[in-house]
Design a protein around this motif. Structure first.
Motif, short mmCIF file in Angstrom:
data_model
loop_
_atom_site.label_atom_id
_atom_site.label_comp_id
_atom_site.label_asym_id
_atom_site.label_seq_id
_atom_site.Cartn_x
_atom_site.Cartn_y
_atom_site.Cartn_z
N ARG A 13 -0.80 -0.12 -11.01
CA ARG A 13 -0.23 0.21 -10.20
C ARG A 13 1.05 0.66 -9.57
O ARG A 13 1.50 -0.51 -9.00
CB ARG A 13 -1.76 1.67 -9.22
CG ARG A 13 -2.54 2.01 -10.25
CD ARG A 13 -2.79 3.40 -10.03
NE ARG A 13 -3.77 3.82 -10.44
CZ ARG A 13 -3.95 4.68 -11.95
NH1 ARG A 13 -2.62 5.42 -11.98
NH2 ARG A 13 -4.81 5.25 -11.71
N ARG A 14 1.60 1.04 -9.18
CA ARG A 14 3.16 1.67 -8.65
C ARG A 14 2.66 1.82 -7.22
O ARG A 14 2.25 3.07 -7.18
CB ARG A 14 4.92 1.55 -9.27
CG ARG A 14 5.39 1.67 -8.16
CD ARG A 14 7.03 2.15 -9.17
NE ARG A 14 7.31 1.72 -10.43
CZ ARG A 14 8.39 0.22 -9.89
NH1 ARG A 14 8.27 0.25 -9.41
NH2 ARG A 14 8.19 -0.35 -11.86
N VAL A 15 3.20 1.02 -6.61
CA VAL A 15 2.84 1.77 -4.84
C VAL A 15 4.14 0.93 -4.34
O VAL A 15 4.93 -0.25 -4.51
CB VAL A 15 1.79 0.52 -4.18
CG1 VAL A 15 2.10 0.87 -2.88
CG2 VAL A 15 0.23 0.67 -4.95
N VAL A 16 4.96 1.98 -3.71
CA VAL A 16 5.98 2.33 -2.82
C VAL A 16 6.19 2.67 -1.52
O VAL A 16 5.34 3.22 -0.44
CB VAL A 16 7.04 2.78 -3.77
CG1 VAL A 16 8.08 3.24 -2.69
CG2 VAL A 16 7.37 2.80 -4.65
N VAL A 17 6.31 1.48 -0.14
CA VAL A 17 6.09 1.25 1.54
C VAL A 17 7.47 2.08 1.06
O VAL A 17 8.69 1.62 1.30
CB VAL A 17 5.85 0.26 1.79
CG1 VAL A 17 5.82 0.38 2.95
CG2 VAL A 17 4.63 -0.62 1.03
N VAL A 18 7.51 3.36 2.09
CA VAL A 18 8.66 3.71 2.31
C VAL A 18 8.28 4.16 3.68
O VAL A 18 7.92 3.86 4.88
CB VAL A 18 8.64 5.43 2.39
CG1 VAL A 18 9.87 6.16 2.54
CG2 VAL A 18 8.22 6.05 0.94
N GLY A 20 9.42 3.95 7.59
CA GLY A 20 8.99 4.74 8.30
C GLY A 20 8.44 6.42 7.85
O GLY A 20 8.32 7.60 8.15
N GLY A 21 7.57 6.00 6.92
CA GLY A 21 7.22 7.46 5.91
C GLY A 21 5.91 6.93 5.22
O GLY A 21 5.22 6.07 6.00
N PRO A 22 5.33 7.85 4.63
CA PRO A 22 4.03 7.17 3.57
C PRO A 22 4.28 6.00 2.60
O PRO A 22 5.12 5.54 2.38
CB PRO A 22 3.71 9.13 3.17
CG PRO A 22 5.30 9.01 2.56
CD PRO A 22 5.66 8.51 3.73
N VAL A 23 2.79 5.77 2.33
CA VAL A 23 3.18 4.99 0.78
C VAL A 23 3.26 5.28 -0.20
O VAL A 23 1.51 5.76 0.02
CB VAL A 23 1.35 3.28 1.45
CG1 VAL A 23 1.67 2.68 0.45
CG2 VAL A 23 2.09 3.10 2.73
N LEU A 24 3.71 5.33 -0.89
CA LEU A 24 3.54 6.23 -2.53
C LEU A 24 2.44 5.23 -2.99
O LEU A 24 3.11 4.25 -3.63
CB LEU A 24 5.47 6.77 -2.57
CG LEU A 24 6.00 7.54 -1.64
CD1 LEU A 24 7.57 8.04 -2.58
CD2 LEU A 24 5.25 8.71 -1.44
N ALA A 50 0.97 6.22 6.69
CA ALA A 50 0.86 5.00 7.26
C ALA A 50 1.02 4.54 8.82
O ALA A 50 0.51 4.26 9.21
CB ALA A 50 1.51 4.35 6.80
N CYS A 51 1.47 6.30 9.22
CA CYS A 51 0.97 6.31 10.11
C CYS A 51 0.07 6.53 11.03
O CYS A 51 -0.06 6.72 12.36
CB CYS A 51 2.30 6.86 11.42
SG CYS A 51 2.46 8.90 10.25
N ARG A 52 -1.10 7.49 10.88
CA ARG A 52 -2.24 7.94 11.18
C ARG A 52 -1.86 9.25 11.99
O ARG A 52 -2.86 9.68 12.50
CB ARG A 52 -3.33 6.53 11.79
CG ARG A 52 -3.60 5.68 10.96
CD ARG A 52 -4.38 4.30 12.00
NE ARG A 52 -5.90 5.95 12.25
CZ ARG A 52 -6.95 5.40 11.34
NH1 ARG A 52 -6.71 4.81 10.03
NH2 ARG A 52 -7.97 5.41 11.45
#
Length: 71
Positions: A13-18, A20-24, A50-52
């Motif tokens: 799976r591809r996971v992208v950490v943005v 200041g934002g979400p994890v896609l 990612a920030c709750r």
């Protein structure tokens, strides 16, 4: 480290950490929260908070955008 062509088994799976934002995460995904609740989404891309701050946690509702401060 083996190349993608050399690996056996399912595609990762591809996971992208943005920043200041979400994890896609490429979907579909099944998320298990710290209280054991399971959330399933079958979309092609899922934004995980990612920030709750999200009211829809563990899914992102873009609440992180409202909390940004400028200096």
């Amino acid at each position: 480290m083996p190349t993608r062509a050399e690996r056996s088994g399912p595609e990762p799976r591809r996971v992208v950490v943005v920043p200041g934002g979400p994890v896609l995460v490429e979907g579909p995904v099944e998320l298990v929260t710290d209280d054991g609740t399971t959330v399933y989404r079958d979309r092609f891309m899922v934004a995980v908070c990612a920030c709750r701050r999200s009211r829809r946690y563990p899914l992102c509702d873009t609440s992180h955008r409202r909390r940004r401060t400028t200096h």
